[in-house]
Design a protein around this motif. Structure first.
Motif, PDB file in Angstrom:
ATOM      1  N   UNK B 129     -16.281  63.642 -23.530  1.00  0.00           N
ATOM      2  CA  UNK B 129     -16.270  64.605 -21.747  1.00  0.00           C
ATOM      3  C   UNK B 129     -17.094  64.281 -21.160  1.00  0.00           C
ATOM      4  N   UNK B 130     -18.171  63.910 -21.464  1.00  0.00           N
ATOM      5  CA  UNK B 130     -19.404  62.646 -20.423  1.00  0.00           C
ATOM      6  C   UNK B 130     -18.871  61.628 -19.511  1.00  0.00           C
ATOM      7  N   UNK B 189     -10.601  66.570 -18.572  1.00  0.00           N
ATOM      8  CA  UNK B 189     -11.306  67.095 -19.055  1.00  0.00           C
ATOM      9  C   UNK B 189     -11.398  68.701 -19.359  1.00  0.00           C
ATOM     10  N   UNK B 190     -10.761  68.961 -19.299  1.00  0.00           N
ATOM     11  CA  UNK B 190     -10.129  70.149 -19.658  1.00  0.00           C
ATOM     12  C   UNK B 190      -9.861  70.670 -20.911  1.00  0.00           C
ATOM     13  N   UNK B 191      -9.412  69.562 -22.079  1.00  0.00           N
ATOM     14  CA  UNK B 191      -8.383  69.354 -23.229  1.00  0.00           C
ATOM     15  C   UNK B 191      -9.561  69.084 -23.376  1.00  0.00           C
ATOM     16  N   UNK B 192     -10.354  68.066 -23.504  1.00  0.00           N
ATOM     17  CA  UNK B 192     -11.847  67.706 -24.357  1.00  0.00           C
ATOM     18  C   UNK B 192     -12.561  68.686 -24.702  1.00  0.00           C
ATOM     19  N   UNK B 193     -13.101  69.231 -23.159  1.00  0.00           N
ATOM     20  CA  UNK B 193     -13.586  70.367 -23.627  1.00  0.00           C
ATOM     21  C   UNK B 193     -13.020  71.912 -24.492  1.00  0.00           C
ATOM     22  N   UNK B 195     -11.640  70.840 -27.220  1.00  0.00           N
ATOM     23  CA  UNK B 195     -11.500  70.495 -28.430  1.00  0.00           C
ATOM     24  C   UNK B 195     -12.746  69.973 -28.721  1.00  0.00           C
ATOM     25  N   UNK B 196     -13.611  70.324 -27.712  1.00  0.00           N
ATOM     26  CA  UNK B 196     -14.853  69.974 -28.303  1.00  0.00           C
ATOM     27  C   UNK B 196     -15.633  70.862 -28.827  1.00  0.00           C
ATOM     28  N   UNK B 197     -15.320  72.458 -28.040  1.00  0.00           N
ATOM     29  CA  UNK B 197     -15.444  73.740 -28.483  1.00  0.00           C
ATOM     30  C   UNK B 197     -15.000  74.068 -29.698  1.00  0.00           C
TER      31      UNK B 197
END
Lengths: 58, 235
Positions: B129-130, B189-193, B195-197
């Motif tokens: 995401x970064x 980015x939205x998908x990665x964020x 998944x991260x959450x």
């Protein structure tokens, strides 16, 4: 009369830079980095407000 | 009366649950509602350093919303109207804060070794995401339509050509960069964020590192200790 588009500070000149050996960084970027480091240290040291459970002594 | 209604609407069709039932049970087992939206956190989370993740997420939401308004109204609006300037500046400054908060979040998680306790995938989605955020920001700089974007694109094209991707990712093509900036990269980015959450919710927040004597600074509350897949078997 100043235009509404004018920047609050005069940007119509070369930037100010810090030179330290091979390191060259603008004062603006350096100040931002120092503020972030200060925020990081403050986040580690400042006490966090107690929540509802803590007030009940749990 | 028809034969179908004689059997009744609630009559089971068969004993096999089907893929929807299997998926529902699997997701519920992986992420039960009280873990997805918890109302209690371990005691060690009461520190300001844990706030920077949610600050990063908040800034990202503001960036996405302000970017959505800019996309709706178009360049003539954000260049030439006072309200357009305001929303354009909101978009810029939300991104500035997003990066500042994200880097402080990264510092905090790095020094607490937050990949412990089967949290490697949480760490990796954060890294991705970064990196994705950097690409999104750079393509944003390329779509400013000013001398700054011209300078950045002509500098970047040499680097990208030298690694052989210039034919696929042409930084001097305004239309291509605009689409990358407002469609492809924000979606990734939205998908990665997300998944991260979700991974943070599944694995839980990492425990503090033990002190020099091997003691942990605080103990999780019993309610959290009960649900142990958050992986205290870390080190």
């Amino acid at each position: 009369m100043a235009s509404i588009d004018a920047a609050p500070i005069d940007l119509n000149h070369l930037g100010h830079y810090v030179h330290w050996g091979v390191i060259q960084i603008s004062w603006a970027n350096l100040i931002v980095i120092l503020l972030m480091v200060a925020l990081f240290v403050a986040a580690l040291l400042l006490p966090f407000p107690k929540g509802r459970d803590d007030e009940r002594g749990e | 009366m028809s034969e179908a209604s004689d059997r009744g609407p609630a009559a089971p069709v068969g004993s096999r649950p089907g893929w929807t039932g299997t998926l529902r049970r699997g997701l519920t087992r992986l992420l039960p509602p009280d873990r997805l939206l918890p109302d209690k956190q371990p005691a060690y989370v009461t520190s300001w350093i844990y706030v920077f993740g949610v600050l990063t997420l908040s800034a990202l939401i503001v960036a996405l919303l302000s970017g959505g308004v800019l996309a709706l109204k178009g360049p003539a609006w954000w260049h030439y109207s006072a309200t357009g300037h305001f929303v354009n500046s909101t978009h810029l400054w939300s991104v500035e804060l997003f990066f500042a908060f994200m880097v402080i979040h990264l510092w905090g998680k790095f020094f607490m070794a937050a990949w412990r306790g089967r949290r490697a995938l949480t760490w990796i989605t954060g890294v991705l995401a970064f990196v994705g955020s950097i690409g999104t920001a750079f393509t944003g700089y390329l779509t400013q339509q000013n001398f700054d974007s011209q300078w950045i694109s002509t500098q970047a094209k040499d680097g990208l050509n030298s690694v052989g991707v210039g034919a696929f990712f042409n930084v001097t093509d305004f239309g291509q960069m605009l689409m990358w900036h407002i469609v492809l990269l924000p979606a990734i980015l939205a998908v990665l964020a997300a998944l991260h959450i979700l991974l943070v919710r599944i694995r839980g927040v990492v425990e503090p590192l033990p002190d020099a004597r091997g003691r942990r600074p605080s103990t999780p509350r019993p309610a959290d200790a009960d649900r142990s897949p958050n992986g205290s078997d870390d080190d």
